[in-house]
Design a protein around this motif. Structure first.
Motif, PDB file in Angstrom:
ATOM      1  N   LEU A  41      -4.248  25.039  62.308  1.00 54.28           N
ATOM      2  CA  LEU A  41      -5.080  25.592  63.370  1.00 54.28           C
ATOM      3  C   LEU A  41      -5.228  24.583  64.511  1.00 54.28           C
ATOM      4  N   LEU A  42      -5.413  23.285  64.178  1.00 58.68           N
ATOM      5  CA  LEU A  42      -5.585  22.270  65.218  1.00 58.68           C
ATOM      6  C   LEU A  42      -4.301  22.064  66.012  1.00 58.68           C
ATOM      7  N   ASP A  43      -3.130  22.283  65.369  1.00 61.21           N
ATOM      8  CA  ASP A  43      -1.856  22.225  66.102  1.00 61.21           C
ATOM      9  C   ASP A  43      -1.862  23.220  67.256  1.00 61.21           C
ATOM     10  N   GLY A  44      -2.395  24.452  66.986  1.00 59.04           N
ATOM     11  CA  GLY A  44      -2.449  25.470  68.031  1.00 59.04           C
ATOM     12  C   GLY A  44      -3.310  25.039  69.206  1.00 59.04           C
ATOM     13  N   GLU A  88      -2.053  33.002  81.146  1.00 64.48           N
ATOM     14  CA  GLU A  88      -1.656  32.263  79.943  1.00 64.48           C
ATOM     15  C   GLU A  88      -2.742  32.344  78.881  1.00 64.48           C
ATOM     16  N   LEU A  89      -4.000  32.208  79.334  1.00 63.58           N
ATOM     17  CA  LEU A  89      -5.118  32.328  78.397  1.00 63.58           C
ATOM     18  C   LEU A  89      -5.155  33.729  77.794  1.00 63.58           C
ATOM     19  N   SER A  90      -4.876  34.745  78.653  1.00 68.60           N
ATOM     20  CA  SER A  90      -4.852  36.117  78.141  1.00 68.60           C
ATOM     21  C   SER A  90      -3.764  36.289  77.096  1.00 68.60           C
ATOM     22  N   ALA A  91      -2.574  35.678  77.358  1.00 68.74           N
ATOM     23  CA  ALA A  91      -1.488  35.759  76.381  1.00 68.74           C
ATOM     24  C   ALA A  91      -1.889  35.106  75.071  1.00 68.74           C
ATOM     25  N   LYS A  92      -2.554  33.936  75.189  1.00 65.71           N
ATOM     26  CA  LYS A  92      -3.017  33.270  73.968  1.00 65.71           C
ATOM     27  C   LYS A  92      -4.051  34.120  73.241  1.00 65.71           C
ATOM     28  N   GLU A 101      -5.374  37.665  68.794  1.00 66.76           N
ATOM     29  CA  GLU A 101      -5.675  38.999  68.281  1.00 66.76           C
ATOM     30  C   GLU A 101      -4.633  39.437  67.255  1.00 66.76           C
ATOM     31  N   THR A 102      -3.354  39.133  67.555  1.00 65.53           N
ATOM     32  CA  THR A 102      -2.297  39.472  66.595  1.00 65.53           C
ATOM     33  C   THR A 102      -2.500  38.730  65.283  1.00 65.53           C
ATOM     34  N   ILE A 103      -2.865  37.433  65.400  1.00 64.85           N
ATOM     35  CA  ILE A 103      -3.122  36.649  64.188  1.00 64.85           C
ATOM     36  C   ILE A 103      -4.267  37.256  63.404  1.00 64.85           C
ATOM     37  N   LEU A 104      -5.354  37.627  64.114  1.00 59.64           N
ATOM     38  CA  LEU A 104      -6.509  38.220  63.439  1.00 59.64           C
ATOM     39  C   LEU A 104      -6.141  39.525  62.753  1.00 59.64           C
ATOM     40  N   ASP A 105      -5.247  40.310  63.393  1.00 57.49           N
ATOM     41  CA  ASP A 105      -4.855  41.587  62.789  1.00 57.49           C
ATOM     42  C   ASP A 105      -3.992  41.398  61.555  1.00 57.49           C
ATOM     43  N   ASN A 106      -3.448  40.188  61.379  1.00 56.94           N
ATOM     44  CA  ASN A 106      -2.547  39.969  60.254  1.00 56.94           C
ATOM     45  C   ASN A 106      -3.125  39.054  59.180  1.00 56.94           C
ATOM     46  N   ILE A 107      -4.372  38.608  59.337  1.00 61.02           N
ATOM     47  CA  ILE A 107      -4.985  37.814  58.284  1.00 61.02           C
ATOM     48  C   ILE A 107      -5.605  38.724  57.251  1.00 61.02           C
ATOM     49  N   ASN A 157     -10.757  43.563  63.808  1.00 61.59           N
ATOM     50  CA  ASN A 157      -9.323  43.584  63.514  1.00 61.59           C
ATOM     51  C   ASN A 157      -8.984  44.764  62.605  1.00 61.59           C
ATOM     52  N   ARG A 158      -7.683  44.973  62.437  1.00 66.55           N
ATOM     53  CA  ARG A 158      -7.221  46.119  61.654  1.00 66.55           C
ATOM     54  C   ARG A 158      -7.652  46.031  60.202  1.00 66.55           C
ATOM     55  N   ARG A 159      -7.667  44.812  59.649  1.00 63.47           N
ATOM     56  CA  ARG A 159      -8.029  44.639  58.240  1.00 63.47           C
ATOM     57  C   ARG A 159      -9.464  45.067  57.962  1.00 63.47           C
ATOM     58  N   PHE A 160     -10.365  44.956  58.968  1.00 67.50           N
ATOM     59  CA  PHE A 160     -11.763  45.364  58.801  1.00 67.50           C
ATOM     60  C   PHE A 160     -11.830  46.844  58.455  1.00 67.50           C
ATOM     61  N   ALA A 161     -11.097  47.668  59.221  1.00 63.02           N
ATOM     62  CA  ALA A 161     -11.118  49.115  58.956  1.00 63.02           C
ATOM     63  C   ALA A 161     -10.430  49.445  57.644  1.00 63.02           C
TER      64      ALA A 161
END
Length: 843
Positions: free
Chosen positions: A98-101, A355-359, A364-370, A387-391
């Protein structure tokens, strides 16, 4: 006079020109300075706002990462090593990932995670962590403020633990009890901060300075400035501005006089929302020098206008207006250039926002896949995002996860479908809404109606609202229960269990070990199992043991050890390594069973078997000797019987001939019994030799059938042979004949008149096979299991009077074993018997 008048007029004109030109020059400079001041103040405020947004974005990034479940605990605290100022590089890899990101955008120099007491847990990158000069940062003002308030803190300048001047952002992560779990922070070295700050200094500014709340210079650029050697006059003016307690975000333009001979300096001061203050400045002389050519030109033209006012007044006036317009256009051009640069800077900021929006989309993609379900609510307890996993995890319809949905409606939906167990749904909703409105960290688990288990973690957001994480812990619960079951199984195991470290030192023993050996866990913990060594087990056994388990294998064997009270005992041990996923040996596991009683029984059994074998060998020798002793006189009896039968001494009366025939038959029967006894004796003594040679099994079968044909004809029993051509085999022909004659003899003896006997020679899977089947009286089922043992006979009522003593099948079985073959028997009383012999090719 006219000369005087001309001189006076000339002097008057000259003075007028000087006054007008001086006034005009001053007015132009003042107007240009006022316009520059207004515009630069706006630019400075905009740049300061952008700098504030950058700091807020950095705080937001840190706060977002701090809210991810991986940052909710410090799982590798036991691996913290002061020698490397934290955990090893391979520990807690998820946090480092996470800190690498966060490091990718280049805004932070170093990222750190501190324990609640200020000790380092980790710094990233790892090489920085290794070079740190301080392990505990509890005395840092920003750490103390973040711990006290529970909110993110932007620090003033300090010398970092790595020895480099820096500033830091500290974001505390709080647990459900409100206590600090960890501090997640980012360090920006002052050289990097100066580098970032320098990009904000655009013409017409040519130097800038950034100070913290204490007035310490943390960034300086332009006109040869550095953090270590800033412009003292600008620093003093900036300090005076700070003392006025200015409003954050509002630009103040003022001037001061340089101490280095640059004269008056025009400066814009803005206090940032973080408490820092920024100054952007330029010497007034440099600005005036830029417009000096235009001002000089205007002044010259004005003088010419005054000199020629009587002759070419209109032309001079027109010319002056033109020059004035040129000056205005120059100012407009300068203004346009400034606007162009501002637009370029705005475009750069827009690119940063994109760029911030892309990040953000990436996150969001990461959150949808955790694997966790995440939902975020605002301060009015309405759903902001999920995220998708919540539903999926909570099996919610689409309308329950749309932004703006009230938390109360979501809780009521769950209560109505029984998610919170039995009870009044409204009371359940009210209880949970009270907890939510408190905006306090919380963490709990609940069992769902379908049997699955969820863990819910809620943490408040700095701006209000909270983020909730839902995790399916069903498998974790099952694994926990399985672990408890395994632990109970080990504790209650009827065998001893020992677990050691890779060096063989004891970490754990179960109660059975204590019961068997007499040592308690506290007595043997940290000791090597050699404390049990009795000296009775050879050292080669231990060397083989260690060689096997060190290579990753499992060693099994018997060891004679010594208890705490000195008693010797035997145990059967199975020792094997316990490996990590990467194959590293972490522990050794020994499972030991006390076999002392079994060993004593085995020793007694071995002694009894040895005595039985000795007795059986003596019996065999005795029978062999007796058979030899009986055979000699019996041969004489049979010889005299043949002489009498041949009437060599004269004719015998008829009734004497019957007696002689009976004596001969009985003698021959007794001779066959003696031969069988001799055969079984030789086999048991090991003197029966098998001689392998090429032979034709079909020929041997025909010879044996021919030998028994007379007996079958005399008894009216049909005997037939089924053999397809020759069947060559390397074997012992004598042994094969003996087997077939014994088997055919038994068949003839136990088959009544009118019955039939068949001999079949074929192959079974490539091996020769003899099958002898008869229609005799059969063998009772209770005797089949022992039929190949010596002296076992079928019911004598079904047998021929000359039935023998029960050695034939025993001899056949032993000879077949010597040949490497198999013999099997099937029988049905009253229907007959089938014996199958399968031979193997001799080597």
């Amino acid at each position: 006079m006219r000369v005087r008048i001309a001189v006076a007029i000339a002097a008057l004109c000259l003075v007028s020109i000087i006054v007008v030109v001086g006034y005009l020059r001053h007015a132009l400079e003042r107007q240009a300075t006022a316009q520059w001041t207004r515009e630069r103040g706006q630019v400075a405020a905009a740049l300061a706002a952008g700098f504030d947004r950058s700091i807020d974005e950095m705080i937001g990034d840190l706060h977002f990462v701090a809210g991810i479940p991986a940052m909710a605990s410090l799982p590798d605290l036991e691996r913290v090593d002061r020698a490397i100022n934290g955990i090893p590089a391979d520990a807690d890899a998820e946090k480092r990932h996470l800190l690498d990101g966060l490091l990718e955008d280049g805004r932070f120099s170093v990222l750190f995670v501190l324990q609640p007491n200020g000790d380092h847990y980790l710094s990233h990158p790892f090489n920085v962590q290794q070079a740190l000069k301080r392990f505990n940062l509890a005395d840092r003002p920003y750490f103390q403020e973040a711990t006290r308030s529970g909110y993110p803190v932007v620090s003033d300048a300090f010398t970092g633990a790595d020895g480099i001047p820096a500033v830091a952002i500290d974001v505390p992560s709080l647990g459900e009890d409100g206590k600090t779990i960890l501090h997640l922070g980012g360090v920006i070295h002052l050289p990097k901060l100066t580098e970032i700050f320098a990009t904000a200094i655009l013409p017409p500014f040519d130097m800038g300075m950034l100070v913290d709340r204490q007035g310490t210079v943390i960034a300086a650029a332009g006109r040869g400035q550095t953090v270590e050697a800033p412009d003292t006059a600008l620093a003093a003016a900036l300090k005076a501005f700070q003392d006025t307690s200015p409003i954050p975000g509002r630009a103040v333009v003022t001037s001061y006089f340089s101490r280095t001979g640059d004269g008056e300096i025009l400066a814009s001061f803005v206090r940032l929302h973080s408490g820092w203050t920024v100054a952007l400045a330029r010497p007034r002389s440099s600005f005036v020098d830029e417009i000096a050519p235009e001002v000089a030109s205007i002044s010259t033209m004005a003088g010419a206008l005054l000199l020629l006012v009587s002759a070419i007044g209109f032309a001079i006036a027109h010319h002056i207006v033109g020059r004035w317009e040129g000056a205005r256009r120059a100012l407009v051009t300068a203004h346009d250039e400034l606007e162009t640069r501002v637009r370029e800077r705005t475009a750069a900021l827009d690119a940063s926002r994109r760029e911030l929006s892309a990040k953000s989309r990436t996150l969001e993609t990461i959150l949808d896949n955790i694997g966790q379900g995440i939902s975020v609510y605002d301060d009015s307890l309405r759903l902001m995002t999920s995220n998708r996993r919540f539903a999926e995890l909570l099996r919610l319809p689409a309308d329950m996860v749309r932004p703006g949905m009230r938390l109360e409606d979501y809780l009521r939906f769950n209560a109505m479908r029984g998610e919170y167990g039995p009870g009044d749904p409204e009371a359940q909703v009210a209880e949970r809404m009270t907890l939510a409105r408190s905006f306090q960290p919380h963490r709990f688990q609940r069992q769902r109606a379908d049997g699955t288990a969820l863990e819910i973690i809620g943490n408040p957001l700095p701006e209000g609202g909270f983020v909730a994480t839902h995790t399916d812990i069903t498998e974790a619960k099952r694994a926990e229960e399985a672990l408890r079951t395994l632990s109970r199984a080990v504790e209650q195991s009827p065998v001893s269990v020992i677990i050691t470290d890779p060096r063989g030192n004891i970490d754990y023993v179960n109660p059975k070990f204590v019961e068997v050996c007499g040592y308690t866990l506290d007595e043997v913990r940290g000791l090597n199992p050699r404390v049990l060594k009795s000296g009775q087990t050879p050292d080669t056994v231990y060397r083989d043991l260690w060689k096997t388990i060190a290579a990753g294998g499992t060693w099994e064997g018997d060891l004679q050890n010594r208890k705490k009270n000195g008693d010797l005992y035997w145990e059967r041990a199975s020792i094997s390594p316990i490996r990590s996923p990467d194959g590293t040996i972490l522990h050794f596991l020994a499972v030991k069973e006390d076999i002392t009683a079994r060993k004593a029984g085995e020793d007694a059994l071995v002694a009894a078997m040895q005595a039985a074998e000795d007795a059986n060998r003596a019996k065999t020798v005795f029978l062999s000797h007796m058979s030899h002793e009986l055979r000699t006189p019996l041969t004489a009896v049979l010889g005299y019987t043949e002489i009498m039968s041949s009437e060599m001494a004269g004719p015998l009366p008829p009734y004497h001939a019957d007696f002689v025939t009976a004596i001969a038959d009985s003698g021959r029967h007794l001779l066959s019994i003696i031969d069988e006894v001799l055969d079984i004796s030789r086999i048991e003594l090991g003197s029966y030799r098998i001689i392998h040679a090429p032979a034709d099994l079909a020929t041997i079968a025909r010879e044996c059938v021919g030998m028994l044909c007379p007996q079958c004809i005399a008894k009216d029993v049909e005997l037939r042979l089924e053999a397809a051509g020759e069947m060559p085999q390397t074997t012992d022909a004598r042994a094969i004949r003996q087997i077939l004659i014994n088997l055919l003899g038994n068949a003839v003896k136990y088959t009544e008149a009118g019955g039939h006997i068949s001999v079949t020679l074929d192959r079974a899977g490539g091996d020769p096979r003899f099958t002898i089947a008869d229609t005799g009286c059969g063998i009772p089922a209770d005797k089949l299991s022992r039929i190949f043992e010596p002296f076992q006979r079928v019911d004598p009522l079904c047998a021929d009077p000359a039935r023998g003593v029960g050695l034939g099948l025993a001899i056949c079985r032993r000879i077949v074993d010597l040949l490497g073959g198999t013999i099997a028997i099937e029988s049905t009383p009253g229907k007959g018997t089938t014996v199958t012999v399968v031979l193997r090719e001799s080597p």
